[in-house]
Design a protein around this motif. Structure first.
Motif, PDB file in Angstrom:
ATOM      1  N   GLU B 157      47.552  19.175  85.109  1.00 49.65           N
ATOM      2  CA  GLU B 157      47.446  17.611  84.786  1.00 49.65           C
ATOM      3  C   GLU B 157      48.288  17.352  83.420  1.00 49.65           C
ATOM      4  O   GLU B 157      49.177  16.397  83.178  1.00 49.65           O
ATOM      5  N   LEU B 158      48.627  18.329  82.475  1.00 49.24           N
ATOM      6  CA  LEU B 158      49.023  18.147  81.287  1.00 49.24           C
ATOM      7  C   LEU B 158      50.402  18.230  81.419  1.00 49.24           C
ATOM      8  O   LEU B 158      51.296  17.603  80.522  1.00 49.24           O
ATOM      9  N   GLN B 159      50.870  19.160  82.317  1.00 50.08           N
ATOM     10  CA  GLN B 159      52.299  19.590  82.395  1.00 50.08           C
ATOM     11  C   GLN B 159      53.398  18.378  82.367  1.00 50.08           C
ATOM     12  O   GLN B 159      54.201  18.351  81.664  1.00 50.08           O
ATOM     13  N   PRO B 160      52.918  17.307  83.419  1.00 56.88           N
ATOM     14  CA  PRO B 160      53.790  16.215  83.410  1.00 56.88           C
ATOM     15  C   PRO B 160      54.132  15.357  82.127  1.00 56.88           C
ATOM     16  O   PRO B 160      55.247  15.074  81.824  1.00 56.88           O
ATOM     17  N   TYR B 161      53.030  15.521  81.147  1.00 56.79           N
ATOM     18  CA  TYR B 161      53.067  15.021  79.760  1.00 56.79           C
ATOM     19  C   TYR B 161      53.910  15.718  79.103  1.00 56.79           C
ATOM     20  O   TYR B 161      54.772  15.027  78.513  1.00 56.79           O
ATOM     21  N   PHE B 162      53.877  16.802  79.015  1.00 53.36           N
ATOM     22  CA  PHE B 162      54.694  17.753  78.341  1.00 53.36           C
ATOM     23  C   PHE B 162      56.319  17.705  78.739  1.00 53.36           C
ATOM     24  O   PHE B 162      57.040  17.341  77.944  1.00 53.36           O
ATOM     25  N   ASP B 163      56.611  17.431  79.967  1.00 49.84           N
ATOM     26  CA  ASP B 163      57.725  17.383  80.513  1.00 49.84           C
ATOM     27  C   ASP B 163      58.365  16.004  80.181  1.00 49.84           C
ATOM     28  O   ASP B 163      59.478  15.880  79.553  1.00 49.84           O
ATOM     29  N   ARG B 169      62.928  16.972  83.359  1.00 53.28           N
ATOM     30  CA  ARG B 169      62.463  16.568  84.564  1.00 53.28           C
ATOM     31  C   ARG B 169      61.131  17.125  84.833  1.00 53.28           C
ATOM     32  O   ARG B 169      60.834  18.243  84.324  1.00 53.28           O
ATOM     33  N   SER B 170      60.386  16.365  85.709  1.00 53.55           N
ATOM     34  CA  SER B 170      59.006  16.926  85.879  1.00 53.55           C
ATOM     35  C   SER B 170      58.875  18.055  86.755  1.00 53.55           C
ATOM     36  O   SER B 170      59.382  17.923  87.861  1.00 53.55           O
ATOM     37  N   ALA B 171      58.442  19.105  86.093  1.00 46.22           N
ATOM     38  CA  ALA B 171      58.458  20.273  86.696  1.00 46.22           C
ATOM     39  C   ALA B 171      57.693  20.084  88.317  1.00 46.22           C
ATOM     40  O   ALA B 171      57.770  20.365  89.433  1.00 46.22           O
ATOM     41  N   LYS B 172      56.435  19.349  88.193  1.00 45.41           N
ATOM     42  CA  LYS B 172      55.667  19.003  89.215  1.00 45.41           C
ATOM     43  C   LYS B 172      56.445  18.484  90.601  1.00 45.41           C
ATOM     44  O   LYS B 172      56.183  18.643  91.656  1.00 45.41           O
ATOM     45  N   GLU B 173      57.522  17.439  90.043  1.00 46.08           N
ATOM     46  CA  GLU B 173      58.286  16.876  90.963  1.00 46.08           C
ATOM     47  C   GLU B 173      59.471  17.731  91.430  1.00 46.08           C
ATOM     48  O   GLU B 173      59.750  17.540  92.730  1.00 46.08           O
ATOM     49  N   VAL B 174      59.978  18.575  90.713  1.00 49.18           N
ATOM     50  CA  VAL B 174      61.053  19.373  91.006  1.00 49.18           C
ATOM     51  C   VAL B 174      60.687  20.464  91.807  1.00 49.18           C
ATOM     52  O   VAL B 174      61.645  21.007  92.705  1.00 49.18           O
ATOM     53  N   LEU B 175      59.706  20.951  91.575  1.00 46.44           N
ATOM     54  CA  LEU B 175      59.304  22.334  92.156  1.00 46.44           C
ATOM     55  C   LEU B 175      58.136  22.130  93.443  1.00 46.44           C
ATOM     56  O   LEU B 175      57.664  20.963  93.459  1.00 46.44           O
ATOM     57  N   SER B 176      58.321  23.096  94.207  1.00 42.98           N
ATOM     58  CA  SER B 176      57.327  22.935  95.531  1.00 42.98           C
ATOM     59  C   SER B 176      55.943  23.010  94.950  1.00 42.98           C
ATOM     60  O   SER B 176      56.098  23.712  93.767  1.00 42.98           O
TER      61      SER B 176
END
Lengths: 195, 236
Positions: B157-163, B169-176
């Protein structure tokens, strides 16, 4: 620095000649390091940005315009790289894998400590200026560029340089006057007449 | 023009006292050599590393802003004194720098989003206080399975904020979903290895500092993180 020699070296560097890199480094490292030590607030960043400068130099060789003095190009690059570094400040959340980091808190430049150590009060104020103003002060008073040269180097309009220079001096003066036990501060308002 | 003269004198005096480290040349040269060998060259930067570990590592952040609001840091860390008890190496300057960073995040995210971000950070810091090794890293291997899963969720959950804060670019969106999971796992491994190796957050280290038996694990995690770094580079 001889322009013709530099051109030759840059050509060789572009072709992948490491000896040319050594020579360019030798000619420039002191200047690059010292300029960065003035531009950056955190001592720990200097080496990182220096790295970016040289890598950036190599990467942007194809765009180098031999018609402009190398010194402009180099200083423009330094200013841009230091600025990029600041923009990416958040990226430093990452942990970096780099050797030779001075242990402890050595990498942190604390203004008060700096001032105490060096008794350089104006320098301390310069470090507190917004980056854009700080750049102008450093190019003008450390590198002795004229305002016109700075406009070309930074690729911004002369009017902008003038107003930044004026603002920066005004700010410095005001802060010097506001100090609790102010020493001599220039009170004349001749900020823009230095070229 | 007293000020102008003073500026010239002080800037020149200070600059001339600054000496470039002698080994800088060799380090740069090596980079150059690598670069030239590769042809098209991307600087070997490790742009993100472990963001989450970095809540503690956040302490190492140089502050762009001078005036951070210490309250912001206190809300997350309790207080400097409290943090100091857990991470003895931390300094007041670092704490102030952190407050500066948080102010920046607040401005960038806006009140509402920041509140959510802060809540997540708080949870993370609580866990780091409890399970951390006092050097800023958490050894996830040592956590009970349930706690580990909980932390992993938190990191996701934190990752998108860090990005976002990093302008990537958001890793959550870019990656599968699978790749994102691998990425979070890699960050946890990375942090675990550093915890086990006894490295202090914020200290630079070389592969020599990682014990041989951990090195393989470390390099694999690092490779994953590096790969994602490339994928989320906003310049792509």
């Amino acid at each position: 620095m001889n322009e013709w020699e530099v051109q030759q070296l840059l050509k060789r560097l572009a072709a992948g000649d490491l000896a040319a890199f050594d020579r360019i480094y030798e000619m420039t490292f002191q200047d690059v390091y010292r300029t960065l030590s003035l531009l950056l607030v955190n001592r720990g960043d200097i080496e990182d940005v220096m790295n970016e400068v040289y890598v950036g130099m190599w990467l942007s060789l194809p765009r180098y315009d031999p018609g402009r003095p190398f010194r402009y190009w180099l200083h423009g690059l330094i200013v841009r790289k230091a600025q990029d570094w600041r923009r990416k400040a958040w990226r430093r959340l990452r942990l970096l894998k780099r050797a030779n980091w001075a242990k402890g808190t050595d990498g942190w430049t604390d203004d008060s400590v700096l001032a105490a150590e060096t008794r350089q009060e104006v320098l301390t104020l310069v470090r507190r200026l917004p980056y854009k103003l700080r750049v102008v002060i450093i190019l003008r008073y450390y590198h002795d560029y004229t305002l016109e040269e700075m406009a070309e180097l930074l690729q911004i309009p002369l009017g902008t340089v003038k107003s930044r220079h004026h603002h920066a001096l005004k700010k410095l003066r005001r802060q010097l006057e506001e100090r609790p036990q102010g020493k001599v501060a220039s009170t004349d308002d001749l900020g823009t007449t230095t070229t | 023009m007293i000020l102008e003269r003073q500026l010239r004198d002080e800037l020149k005096q200070y600059a001339s006292s600054q000496q470039c480290p002698p080994d800088m040349h060799a380090r740069l040269r090596q980079q150059m050599e690598q670069a030239m060998g590769k042809g098209a060259f991307r600087p070997a930067r490790f742009r993100r590393g472990v963001m989450a570990a970095a809540i503690s590592a956040a302490l190492l952040l140089p502050a762009a802003a001078f005036a951070g609001n210490p309250m912001l840091a206190d809300r997350i860390y309790g207080s400097f004194e409290q943090l100091k008890k857990k991470m003895t190496a931390v300094t007041m300057e670092q704490y102030a720098a952190l407050a500066g960073k948080l102010s920046g995040a607040q401005a960038q995210l806006g009140e509402k989003e920041y509140a959510r971000y802060e809540a997540l950070l708080k949870q993370y810091v609580r866990a780091a206080y409890e399970y951390g090794n006092g050097k800023g890293y958490i050894d996830f291997d040592a956590l009970p399975a349930e706690k580990r899963a909980e932390m992993k969720q938190l990191l996701r959950e934190l990752q998108p904020y860090f990005d976002r804060l990093n302008g990537e670019r958001s890793a959550k969106e870019v990656l599968s979903p699978e790749a994102f999971d691998r990425y979070i796992e890699a960050q946890m491994t990375y942090q675990t290895v550093l915890a086990q190796a006894g490295i202090e957050a914020g200290q630079r280290f070389t592969s020599q500092d990682i014990p041989a038996h951990l090195r393989d694990r470390f390099e694999k995690a690092e490779a994953v993180i590096r790969e994602v770094s490339r994928a989320t580079d906003p310049r792509r």
